[in-house]
Write a protein that holds these residues in place. Structure first.
Motif, short mmCIF file in Angstrom:
data_model
loop_
_atom_site.label_atom_id
_atom_site.label_comp_id
_atom_site.label_asym_id
_atom_site.label_seq_id
_atom_site.Cartn_x
_atom_site.Cartn_y
_atom_site.Cartn_z
N UNK A 1 -4.41 -3.85 -4.91
CA UNK A 1 -5.59 -3.29 -4.07
C UNK A 1 -5.56 -1.89 -4.34
N UNK A 2 -4.77 -1.13 -4.06
CA UNK A 2 -4.48 0.31 -4.67
C UNK A 2 -4.77 0.73 -6.12
N UNK A 3 -4.11 -0.15 -6.86
CA UNK A 3 -4.29 0.42 -8.21
C UNK A 3 -5.58 -0.05 -8.88
N UNK A 4 -6.15 -1.13 -8.17
CA UNK A 4 -7.43 -1.58 -8.54
C UNK A 4 -8.66 -0.59 -8.02
N UNK B 1 -8.49 -6.81 4.15
CA UNK B 1 -7.19 -6.51 3.06
C UNK B 1 -6.97 -5.20 2.98
N UNK B 2 -8.02 -4.30 2.39
CA UNK B 2 -7.74 -2.93 2.18
C UNK B 2 -7.50 -2.04 3.30
N UNK B 3 -7.90 -2.61 4.62
CA UNK B 3 -7.60 -1.57 5.84
C UNK B 3 -5.84 -1.63 6.09
N UNK B 4 -5.53 -2.68 5.85
CA UNK B 4 -3.79 -2.83 5.92
C UNK B 4 -3.34 -1.89 4.78
N UNK C 1 3.14 -7.70 -0.44
CA UNK C 1 3.19 -6.48 -1.29
C UNK C 1 2.58 -6.40 -2.70
N UNK C 2 2.59 -7.53 -3.40
CA UNK C 2 2.26 -7.28 -4.82
C UNK C 2 0.71 -7.37 -4.75
N UNK D 1 1.02 -1.30 -0.06
CA UNK D 1 0.00 -0.06 -0.03
C UNK D 1 0.94 1.36 -0.02
N UNK D 2 1.83 1.32 0.84
CA UNK D 2 2.76 2.21 0.75
C UNK D 2 3.31 2.50 -0.54
#
Lengths: 187, 173
Positions: free
Chosen positions: B54-57, B137-140, B48-49, A75-76
């Motif tokens: 998650x962020x990019x989606x 998952x998104x929380x992390x 990490x992947x 996320x970072x």
């Protein structure tokens, strides 16, 4: 290449990538894709309190804590280096509707009016974060999984219990977003 | 062999667990190769992947979740739907080709059993999902992306899990 990755990824690219996590974890070591169980392992590690539900060998499930630790780092990395710093293209009708409640998309993944330390001190911010978070933790464990464990992993294995759980996730979400949340946002 | 059976029986007795996953994986893991802790680092890389995806989606966006529950965009349905189809095809391939893990073990699949918790718990989680706009998952990932206040949501979720563990014998399953 990096510039291309910095753009938002379309669903038909990111969705299959999420799906690939299921076989990846299986091949890496017979692990079932799932995240909410990490919350249980944290309870078992920090405050088992002699409850039978938390008295198991959580160390055997350590991989899950490494996995969620990785999600944190990922996320970072994504938010720092793989971003084009543009707000997400959200439906305008919805944004207009939300602006009635003084909620704006401020180039962020969450509305800062609610998800900020100042927001926590407001009634609606407190309810959404503290009560909402509680429901997430309670509900996922009661259901035996979350979106990743049930909706993605369970449905990939064609498990009927996971289909039932996923349908209930959606029903609960529709009820909250359409019928209850408007009242909470007014507070 | 007998001792293994005994330990299995013991695990069954202790298994007050309706979600088969953790306890059963522990007892099936009895025959599992014992690895040193750093073997777990590969799961951190997988994480990490996944966090980047998650962020990019954009599935971790509160706004995207609201869009989904207001049926204002196809995005979330597209992501989840195509993820399920991909997962489904991969599981079929693993089963058909009898693919093994990188340590040479056969891959096994655990059948989930139905209980009422999937209905009640599912509804409760759905309510929380639409409020926080995030599943675990998104929380992390959100926390990692620098939104520090999410630690409050995460802590509440841990508290919710703990309370469930404390009162689960009184809940209908």
């Amino acid at each position: 290449m990096l510039e291309l990755l910095q753009q938002p990824w379309p669903w038909y690219f990111s969705g299959p990538l999420i799906g690939v996590m299921v076989p990846l974890l299986l091949v890496l070591g017979n692990k079932t894709f799932g995240i909410s169980s990490s919350l249980r392992h944290i309870c078992a590690a920090c405050l088992p309190a002699k409850l039978p539900f938390f008295n198991y060998n959580w160390k055997a499930e350590k991989w899950n804590l490494f996995f969620v630790g990785g999600i944190f780092v990922g996320g970072w990395i994504a938010a720092t280096y793989i971003t084009n710093n543009q707000p997400i293209a959200i439906n305008h009708t919805l944004l207009n509707k939300l602006s009635i409640y003084r909620i704006n998309e401020d180039n962020n993944l969450v509305p800062t009016a609610i998800f900020s330390w100042q927001g926590l001190l407001t009634i609606r911010g407190f309810i959404i974060m503290v009560v909402g978070g509680f429901l997430v933790g309670f509900g996922t464990r009661y259901a035996g999984g979350c979106t990743s464990g049930h909706a993605i992993n369970g449905l990939s294995h064609l498990q009927l219990p996971s289909l039932i759980a996923t349908i209930c996730f959606m029903i609960g979400g529709f009820i909250m977003a359409n019928l209850i949340l408007p009242f909470i946002l007014q507070l | 062999m007998i001792t293994q059976k005994k330990s299995l029986l013991k695990a069954e007795e202790k298994n007050t667990d309706f979600e088969v996953r953790s306890l059963d994986t522990i007892c099936t893991n009895d025959s599992h190769l014992q690895h040193p802790w750093w073997y777990n680092i590969k799961y951190a890389f997988a994480g990490i992947i996944f966090g980047i995806i998650l962020i990019k989606a954009e599935v971790i966006s509160w706004f995207r979740i609201q869009e989904m529950f207001h049926l204002k965009s196809f995005h979330m349905f597209g992501v989840i739907g195509s993820a399920v189809i991909t997962g489904c095809i991969s599981v079929l391939i693993i089963k058909k080709l009898k693919i093994k893990t990188i340590h040479g073990e056969p891959i096994f699949f655990i059948q989930k059993k139905f209980n009422k918790g999937q209905i009640f718990g599912g509804l409760i989680f759905g309510l929380g999902w639409a409020m926080t706009g995030a599943c675990p998952g998104p929380l992390y990932a959100l926390l990692g992306s620098g939104i520090s206040v999410i630690v409050v949501v995460l802590f509440s979720a841990i508290a919710g899990t703990w309370v469930y563990g404390a009162i689960r014998s009184k809940l209908p399953h």
